[in-house]
Write a protein that holds these residues in place. Structure first.
Motif, PDB file in Angstrom:
ATOM      1  N   GLU A  77       0.806  -1.207   0.000  1.00 31.23           N
ATOM      2  CA  GLU A  77       0.000   0.000   0.000  1.00 31.23           C
ATOM      3  C   GLU A  77       0.848   1.270   0.000  1.00 31.23           C
ATOM      4  O   GLU A  77       0.489   2.283  -0.601  1.00 31.23           O
ATOM      5  N   ALA A  78       1.991   1.205   0.682  1.00 33.71           N
ATOM      6  CA  ALA A  78       2.840   2.396   0.807  1.00 33.71           C
ATOM      7  C   ALA A  78       4.251   2.110   0.292  1.00 33.71           C
ATOM      8  O   ALA A  78       5.250   2.459   0.923  1.00 33.71           O
ATOM      9  N   TRP A  79       4.319   1.451  -0.871  1.00 29.60           N
ATOM     10  CA  TRP A  79       5.625   1.063  -1.412  1.00 29.60           C
ATOM     11  C   TRP A  79       6.510   2.290  -1.585  1.00 29.60           C
ATOM     12  O   TRP A  79       6.104   3.301  -2.172  1.00 29.60           O
ATOM     13  N   ASP A  80       7.738   2.191  -1.085  1.00 28.61           N
ATOM     14  CA  ASP A  80       8.674   3.307  -1.167  1.00 28.61           C
ATOM     15  C   ASP A  80      10.055   2.715  -1.437  1.00 28.61           C
ATOM     16  O   ASP A  80      10.612   2.019  -0.598  1.00 28.61           O
ATOM     17  N   TRP A  81      10.603   3.023  -2.623  1.00 26.66           N
ATOM     18  CA  TRP A  81      11.911   2.456  -2.963  1.00 26.66           C
ATOM     19  C   TRP A  81      13.003   2.945  -2.011  1.00 26.66           C
ATOM     20  O   TRP A  81      14.023   2.279  -1.842  1.00 26.66           O
ATOM     21  N   ASN A  82      12.808   4.104  -1.382  1.00 23.14           N
ATOM     22  CA  ASN A  82      13.794   4.582  -0.421  1.00 23.14           C
ATOM     23  C   ASN A  82      13.837   3.724   0.842  1.00 23.14           C
ATOM     24  O   ASN A  82      14.800   3.774   1.604  1.00 23.14           O
ATOM     25  N   LYS A  83      12.777   2.963   1.086  1.00 21.48           N
ATOM     26  CA  LYS A  83      12.732   2.072   2.250  1.00 21.48           C
ATOM     27  C   LYS A  83      13.008   0.615   1.868  1.00 21.48           C
ATOM     28  O   LYS A  83      12.959  -0.274   2.711  1.00 21.48           O
ATOM     29  N   PHE A  84      13.286   0.408   0.603  1.00 22.86           N
ATOM     30  CA  PHE A  84      13.450  -0.954   0.090  1.00 22.86           C
ATOM     31  C   PHE A  84      14.815  -1.526   0.472  1.00 22.86           C
ATOM     32  O   PHE A  84      15.842  -0.872   0.319  1.00 22.86           O
ATOM     33  N   LYS A  85      14.808  -2.752   0.975  1.00 25.18           N
ATOM     34  CA  LYS A  85      16.036  -3.482   1.248  1.00 25.18           C
ATOM     35  C   LYS A  85      16.021  -4.755   0.406  1.00 25.18           C
ATOM     36  O   LYS A  85      15.087  -5.572   0.540  1.00 25.18           O
ATOM     37  N   PRO A  86      16.998  -4.959  -0.462  1.00 24.65           N
ATOM     38  CA  PRO A  86      16.984  -6.139  -1.330  1.00 24.65           C
ATOM     39  C   PRO A  86      16.947  -7.436  -0.532  1.00 24.65           C
ATOM     40  O   PRO A  86      17.721  -7.605   0.422  1.00 24.65           O
ATOM     41  N   PRO A  87      16.044  -8.341  -0.857  1.00 20.57           N
ATOM     42  CA  PRO A  87      16.042  -9.648  -0.192  1.00 20.57           C
ATOM     43  C   PRO A  87      17.369 -10.379  -0.405  1.00 20.57           C
ATOM     44  O   PRO A  87      18.016 -10.215  -1.447  1.00 20.57           O
ATOM     45  N   ALA A  88      17.769 -11.159   0.589  1.00 23.22           N
ATOM     46  CA  ALA A  88      18.984 -11.960   0.490  1.00 23.22           C
ATOM     47  C   ALA A  88      18.610 -13.346  -0.032  1.00 23.22           C
ATOM     48  O   ALA A  88      17.729 -14.011   0.526  1.00 23.22           O
ATOM     49  N   CYS A  89      19.266 -13.775  -1.086  1.00 18.24           N
ATOM     50  CA  CYS A  89      18.911 -15.027  -1.761  1.00 18.24           C
ATOM     51  C   CYS A  89      20.151 -15.885  -1.984  1.00 18.24           C
ATOM     52  O   CYS A  89      21.285 -15.444  -1.808  1.00 18.24           O
ATOM     53  N   SER A  90      19.904 -17.109  -2.391  1.00 21.87           N
ATOM     54  CA  SER A  90      20.986 -18.003  -2.791  1.00 21.87           C
ATOM     55  C   SER A  90      20.435 -18.995  -3.802  1.00 21.87           C
ATOM     56  O   SER A  90      19.245 -19.320  -3.793  1.00 21.87           O
TER      57      SER A  90
END
Length: 300
Positions: A77-90
């Protein structure tokens, strides 16, 4: 003052003129006294992927519940790329295919997959091909983070093969305690979510003594086994003030089938003497336990 004059001034002076603290540069700290090893694994890489193509391993991450769903909806609802943290994957093998598993950031990934205007997100890919390595990475990334429960961390540590977590699991299994993966309203005898207290108990008292303490509560039918009960029994079976007068068997007999009454009576003691609840409970149980001479093999 001209622009040239401003540029010529030291940055601290320019910032000070505007009443703002100067920027603090990133600088190395002293490593005196540290035994610095080479970094484990290799540095992660950042790539952009379709979030709908990511996977989550349920062996160390719980399913999304109502609380998690609300969190995801808030993110969407309040998507903000400034608050985005990339998920950690493998990368991992699944059904004969190479896939990307999210070991940290599944709520973010699900929110991105749910958002109608987001088709790709950046993710950090780490070198952790095996499930145990991924679970260990999950523990490392979430140990000090709010929102990740001790139960989740314990489960992930188990999958990662952590020695302390395996010892706690073995102690609980032998005592008849079942560590739940999440809290619930329907408990059976021996169920517990008090993983932090049990961790501390095993660390302080050792595996054998911890098993005896937990076994008292399981045999007494406690459902669930909660932190104040564990602390109370620990005190009764280890504190010299009490442990020489009672046995685990007599303590079990004294507390079985009377939890609601014991709880209320201990609450009265707590209020009257301003004791911690677990201490009030211990004293109440001690008064109700048949006294005997020390038995061989009992905790001292």
């Amino acid at each position: 003052m001209s622009d040239a004059a401003i540029v010529a001034l030291p940055i601290d002076a320019v910032v000070a003129d505007h009443g703002t603290p100067p920027l603090r540069p990133i600088a190395a700290v002293s490593l005196v006294g540290l035994d610095v090893a080479d970094p484990e694994n290799i540095e992660p890489i950042c790539v952009t992927v379709d979030p709908a193509l990511l996977f989550v391993d349920p062996s160390y991450q719980r399913s999304i519940g109502e609380r998690g769903l609300k969190q995801i909806r808030r993110i969407v609802e309040a998507w903000d790329w400034n608050k985005f943290k990339p998920p950690a994957c493998s990368y991992a093998e699944h059904d004969g295919q190479t896939v990307l598993k999210v070991f940290d950031g599944q709520h973010t990934a699900i929110a991105a997959a749910s958002h109608p205007e987001i088709t790709e997100i950046p993710v950090m890919i780490h070198e952790a091909k095996e499930t145990a390595a991924q679970a260990a990475a999950f523990v490392g990334q979430n140990t000090n983070r709010l929102g990740v429960t001790p139960l989740q961390l314990h489960q992930a540590a188990l999958v990662a093969g952590d020695e302390d977590a395996l010892t706690v699991a073995q102690v609980c299994d032998r005592a008849g305690v079942r560590i739940l993966r999440f809290s619930t309203k329907n408990f059976t005898a021996g169920d517990t979510v008090a993983i932090n207290v049990i961790n501390g108990l095993v660390d302080k008292r050792g595996a054998m003594k911890a098993r005896i303490i937990l076994e008292v509560l399981v045999k007494a039918g406690m459902a669930p086994v909660v932190a104040p009960q564990i602390k109370a029994v620990e005190a009764l079976l280890t504190d010299p003030e009490y442990c020489n007068d009672i046995t685990p068997e007599n303590l079990t007999a004294a507390i079985a089938g009377s939890w609601l009454v014991d709880h209320d009576d201990a609450k009265q003691l707590q209020l009257a003497h301003k004791w911690p609840f677990w201490r009030a409970l211990a004293i109440h149980w001690f008064r109700n336990t048949k006294k005997s001479r020390p038995a061989a093999g009992r905790i001292a």
